[in-house]
Scaffold this motif. Structure first.
Motif, mmCIF file in Angstrom:
data_model
loop_
_atom_site.group_PDB
_atom_site.id
_atom_site.type_symbol
_atom_site.label_atom_id
_atom_site.label_comp_id
_atom_site.label_asym_id
_atom_site.label_seq_id
_atom_site.Cartn_x
_atom_site.Cartn_y
_atom_site.Cartn_z
ATOM 1 N N CYS A 26 0.857 -1.175 0.000
ATOM 2 C CA CYS A 26 0.000 0.000 0.000
ATOM 3 C C CYS A 26 0.900 1.233 0.000
ATOM 4 O O CYS A 26 1.793 1.359 0.822
ATOM 5 N N ASN A 28 0.040 4.115 0.675
ATOM 6 C CA ASN A 28 -0.414 5.104 1.651
ATOM 7 C C ASN A 28 0.170 4.833 3.033
ATOM 8 O O ASN A 28 0.752 5.719 3.653
ATOM 9 N N CYS A 66 -5.634 0.847 5.979
ATOM 10 C CA CYS A 66 -5.949 2.275 5.996
ATOM 11 C C CYS A 66 -7.098 2.601 5.039
ATOM 12 O O CYS A 66 -7.464 3.757 4.900
ATOM 13 N N PHE A 68 -7.220 2.584 1.902
ATOM 14 C CA PHE A 68 -6.749 3.386 0.789
ATOM 15 C C PHE A 68 -7.018 2.617 -0.496
ATOM 16 O O PHE A 68 -6.796 1.415 -0.579
#
Ligand SMILES: [Zn+2]
Length: 118
Positions: A26, A28, A66, A68
């Motif tokens: 990820c 993010n 998260c 995302f």
């Protein structure tokens, strides 16, 4: 006499078939928790999906930590894995810290012909 048609959108999201076991980083939060999902947005009337916004689903990287979501067209490393299958995962994170690209809001759906993925 008035009819209130509740119009909106509904997004179907599920793991992309054949890539349930593919886990990517990820960009993010930096965790290897990204899953390749397909996301298909439909136009709804009275909560009934009637018209798809595009002819084929979008492919996204979705992080369950998260939450995302990133369009896979911004993840050449993931596309490489999808094409080659056994491509090694890049060692270090390539996400540039501090460059907040404003992923908070969803971009408007693309009308017309979507880009063709391999
Ligand atoms: Zn994340």
């Amino acid at each position: 006499m008035a009819f209130f048609l509740t119009c909106g959108t509904h997004t179907f999201q599920s793991l992309l078939k054949g890539y349930e076991n593919v886990t990517v980083q990820c960009q993010n939060c930096g965790n290897f928790s990204g899953k390749v999902t397909k996301r298909w947005q439909w136009f709804t009337v009275c909560f009934v999906p009637l018209i798809p916004f595009s002819l084929k689903p979008d492919h996204d990287v979705s992080c369950h930590i998260c939450h995302f979501t990133q369009d896979i067209k911004f993840r050449p490393d993931v596309q490489q894995q999808m094409d080659g299958g056994a491509a090694p995962i890049p060692l270090q994170n390539q996400a540039a810290p501090g460059s907040n690209t404003g992923w908070g809001g969803q971009p408007p759906p693309v009308q017309g012909a979507p880009p063709v993925y391999k």
